[in-house]
Design a protein around this motif. Structure first.
Motif, PDB file in Angstrom:
ATOM      1  N   ALA A   1     -22.248 -10.198  12.011  1.00 22.83           N
ATOM      2  CA  ALA A   1     -23.425 -10.625  11.242  1.00 22.83           C
ATOM      3  C   ALA A   1     -24.624 -10.932  12.135  1.00 22.83           C
ATOM      4  CB  ALA A   1     -23.078 -11.847  10.395  1.00 22.83           C
ATOM      5  N   ALA A   2     -24.370 -11.340  13.366  1.00 21.89           N
ATOM      6  CA  ALA A   2     -25.453 -11.685  14.296  1.00 21.89           C
ATOM      7  C   ALA A   2     -25.937 -10.485  15.103  1.00 21.89           C
ATOM      8  CB  ALA A   2     -24.981 -12.787  15.240  1.00 21.89           C
ATOM      9  N   ALA A   3     -25.227  -9.371  15.022  1.00 26.01           N
ATOM     10  CA  ALA A   3     -25.566  -8.179  15.802  1.00 26.01           C
ATOM     11  C   ALA A   3     -26.703  -7.391  15.145  1.00 26.01           C
ATOM     12  CB  ALA A   3     -24.341  -7.288  15.948  1.00 26.01           C
ATOM     13  N   THR A   4     -27.330  -6.537  15.943  1.00 23.59           N
ATOM     14  CA  THR A   4     -28.389  -5.651  15.464  1.00 23.59           C
ATOM     15  C   THR A   4     -28.014  -4.210  15.783  1.00 23.59           C
ATOM     16  OG1 THR A   4     -30.106  -7.310  15.835  1.00 23.59           O
ATOM     17  CG2 THR A   4     -30.842  -5.023  15.706  1.00 23.59           C
ATOM     18  N   VAL A   5     -28.218  -3.325  14.819  1.00 23.76           N
ATOM     19  CA  VAL A   5     -28.063  -1.903  15.058  1.00 23.76           C
ATOM     20  C   VAL A   5     -29.459  -1.314  15.226  1.00 23.76           C
ATOM     21  CG1 VAL A   5     -27.342   0.329  14.109  1.00 23.76           C
ATOM     22  CG2 VAL A   5     -25.893  -1.699  13.802  1.00 23.76           C
ATOM     23  N   TYR A   6     -29.686  -0.729  16.387  1.00 21.41           N
ATOM     24  CA  TYR A   6     -30.908   0.028  16.658  1.00 21.41           C
ATOM     25  C   TYR A   6     -30.556   1.486  16.458  1.00 21.41           C
ATOM     26  CZ  TYR A   6     -32.969  -4.111  18.755  1.00 21.41           C
ATOM     27  OH  TYR A   6     -33.490  -5.366  18.959  1.00 21.41           O
ATOM     28  N   THR A   7     -31.452   2.228  15.825  1.00 19.68           N
ATOM     29  CA  THR A   7     -31.128   3.620  15.546  1.00 19.68           C
ATOM     30  C   THR A   7     -32.384   4.483  15.503  1.00 19.68           C
ATOM     31  OG1 THR A   7     -29.796   5.037  14.099  1.00 19.68           O
ATOM     32  CG2 THR A   7     -31.059   3.261  13.046  1.00 19.68           C
ATOM     33  N   SER A   8     -32.192   5.743  15.831  1.00 23.98           N
ATOM     34  CA  SER A   8     -33.324   6.672  15.887  1.00 23.98           C
ATOM     35  C   SER A   8     -33.853   6.998  14.497  1.00 23.98           C
ATOM     36  CB  SER A   8     -32.911   7.956  16.605  1.00 23.98           C
ATOM     37  OG  SER A   8     -31.861   8.601  15.900  1.00 23.98           O
ATOM     38  N   GLY A   9     -33.000   6.907  13.494  1.00 20.81           N
ATOM     39  CA  GLY A   9     -33.406   7.210  12.124  1.00 20.81           C
ATOM     40  C   GLY A   9     -32.787   6.226  11.156  1.00 20.81           C
ATOM     41  N   GLU A  10     -33.520   5.947  10.104  1.00 20.03           N
ATOM     42  CA  GLU A  10     -33.014   5.039   9.072  1.00 20.03           C
ATOM     43  C   GLU A  10     -31.659   5.525   8.564  1.00 20.03           C
ATOM     44  OE1 GLU A  10     -34.633   2.987   4.936  1.00 20.03           O
ATOM     45  OE2 GLU A  10     -35.640   4.780   5.693  1.00 20.03           O
ATOM     46  N   HIS A  11     -30.760   4.607   8.335  1.00 14.62           N
ATOM     47  CA  HIS A  11     -29.418   4.933   7.857  1.00 14.62           C
ATOM     48  C   HIS A  11     -29.482   5.728   6.551  1.00 14.62           C
ATOM     49  CE1 HIS A  11     -28.279   1.980  10.750  1.00 14.62           C
ATOM     50  NE2 HIS A  11     -27.221   1.490  10.144  1.00 14.62           N
ATOM     51  N   CYS A  12     -28.614   6.728   6.438  1.00 13.45           N
ATOM     52  CA  CYS A  12     -28.415   7.403   5.158  1.00 13.45           C
ATOM     53  C   CYS A  12     -27.629   6.434   4.260  1.00 13.45           C
ATOM     54  CB  CYS A  12     -27.649   8.712   5.364  1.00 13.45           C
ATOM     55  SG  CYS A  12     -25.903   8.493   5.789  1.00 13.45           S
ATOM     56  N   PRO A  13     -27.506   6.719   2.962  1.00 19.13           N
ATOM     57  CA  PRO A  13     -26.767   5.813   2.087  1.00 19.13           C
ATOM     58  C   PRO A  13     -25.321   5.571   2.532  1.00 19.13           C
ATOM     59  CG  PRO A  13     -28.136   7.239   0.766  1.00 19.13           C
ATOM     60  CD  PRO A  13     -28.220   7.753   2.180  1.00 19.13           C
ATOM     61  N   MET A  14     -24.639   6.604   3.058  1.00 19.96           N
ATOM     62  CA  MET A  14     -23.257   6.429   3.526  1.00 19.96           C
ATOM     63  C   MET A  14     -23.202   5.406   4.665  1.00 19.96           C
ATOM     64  SD  MET A  14     -20.767   9.263   5.355  1.00 19.96           S
ATOM     65  CE  MET A  14     -21.886   9.454   6.753  1.00 19.96           C
ATOM     66  N   CYS A  15     -24.103   5.564   5.623  1.00 15.24           N
ATOM     67  CA  CYS A  15     -24.097   4.673   6.783  1.00 15.24           C
ATOM     68  C   CYS A  15     -24.582   3.274   6.407  1.00 15.24           C
ATOM     69  CB  CYS A  15     -24.947   5.269   7.909  1.00 15.24           C
ATOM     70  SG  CYS A  15     -24.217   6.783   8.588  1.00 15.24           S
ATOM     71  N   ALA A  16     -25.537   3.193   5.499  1.00  7.97           N
ATOM     72  CA  ALA A  16     -26.003   1.883   5.037  1.00  7.97           C
ATOM     73  C   ALA A  16     -24.863   1.137   4.347  1.00  7.97           C
ATOM     74  CB  ALA A  16     -27.201   2.041   4.099  1.00  7.97           C
ATOM     75  N   ALA A  17     -24.089   1.855   3.531  1.00  7.58           N
ATOM     76  CA  ALA A  17     -22.957   1.216   2.855  1.00  7.58           C
ATOM     77  C   ALA A  17     -21.926   0.736   3.872  1.00  7.58           C
ATOM     78  CB  ALA A  17     -22.324   2.190   1.865  1.00  7.58           C
ATOM     79  N   ALA A  18     -21.624   1.547   4.877  1.00  6.00           N
ATOM     80  CA  ALA A  18     -20.670   1.130   5.909  1.00  6.00           C
ATOM     81  C   ALA A  18     -21.184  -0.106   6.642  1.00  6.00           C
ATOM     82  CB  ALA A  18     -20.435   2.276   6.898  1.00  6.00           C
ATOM     83  N   HIS A  19     -22.485  -0.126   6.928  1.00  8.02           N
ATOM     84  CA  HIS A  19     -23.111  -1.269   7.595  1.00  8.02           C
ATOM     85  C   HIS A  19     -22.911  -2.531   6.744  1.00  8.02           C
ATOM     86  CE1 HIS A  19     -26.340  -2.735  10.408  1.00  8.02           C
ATOM     87  NE2 HIS A  19     -26.453  -3.633   9.451  1.00  8.02           N
ATOM     88  N   GLY A  20     -23.177  -2.409   5.456  1.00  4.98           N
ATOM     89  CA  GLY A  20     -23.010  -3.550   4.552  1.00  4.98           C
ATOM     90  C   GLY A  20     -21.569  -3.999   4.437  1.00  4.98           C
ATOM     91  N   TRP A  21     -20.644  -3.052   4.263  1.00  2.96           N
ATOM     92  CA  TRP A  21     -19.230  -3.403   4.149  1.00  2.96           C
ATOM     93  C   TRP A  21     -18.713  -4.037   5.435  1.00  2.96           C
ATOM     94  CZ3 TRP A  21     -17.193  -4.232  -0.220  1.00  2.96           C
ATOM     95  CH2 TRP A  21     -17.481  -3.454  -1.336  1.00  2.96           C
TER      96      TRP A  21
END
Length: 163
Positions: free
Chosen positions: A79-99
């Motif tokens: 919860a305290a970590a940050t994901v830096y990424t070259s492109g905004e997460h697609c819905p699949m990756c956003a869902a994995a991030h949330g889960w």
């Protein structure tokens, strides 16, 4: 962390994301790269897109980092970590991030920017709807697009479009 320190951290981590995206492109994959950073600024893990080289259309770096975090970090550290990424997460990756219960996301270029660039270059639309991360994970802190990294990623994606 002061705003200047945070800006410097963003720059260093987004720079690495661009490098990873360029590496992905050199290896024959679509240009995406991501870095997982702890609350104290330590780089915990990084990855690049591997869709083509693995023949797995879900081999996105953001998904790989979410899986890594679940295996290696307790919930509070995720919860305290940050994901830096070259492109905004697609819905699949956003869902994995949330889960996975990961913290904020900082991205260079948005999904809307990428979709507009692809349309400009005559490329097909994504097979997945373009959605802001917060439409998938409400309440998540998201920072992006971040200049000048968004324009740098435009150039990288343009190189990918020409191959």
């Amino acid at each position: 962390m002061t705003p200047a320190d945070e800006s410097s951290a963003h720059a260093a981590h987004l720079e690495r994301c661009v490098e990873l995206a360029e590496l992905a492109l050199e290896e024959g994959d679509d240009p995406f790269g991501s870095v997982l950073v702890s609350a104290d600024g330590t780089v915990l893990a990084e990855d690049r897109n591997r869709e083509t080289t693995t023949a797995d259309p879900t081999a996105h770096p953001e998904l790989a980092l979410a899986r890594w975090a679940v295996r290696h970090l307790p919930p509070a550290e995720r919860a305290a970590a940050t994901v830096y990424t070259s492109g905004e997460h697609c819905p699949m990756c956003a869902a994995a991030h949330g889960w996975a219960g990961l913290g904020r996301i900082v991205y260079a270029a948005s999904s809307a920017q990428l979709a507009a660039w692809r349309a400009e270059w005559g490329l097909p639309e994504s097979p997945v709807r373009v959605l802001p991360i917060t439409d998938v994970v409400p309440g998540l802190e998201v920072v992006g697009p971040v200049a000048p990294y968004d324009e740098r990623m435009r150039a990288v994606h343009q190189r990918a479009a020409r191959r």
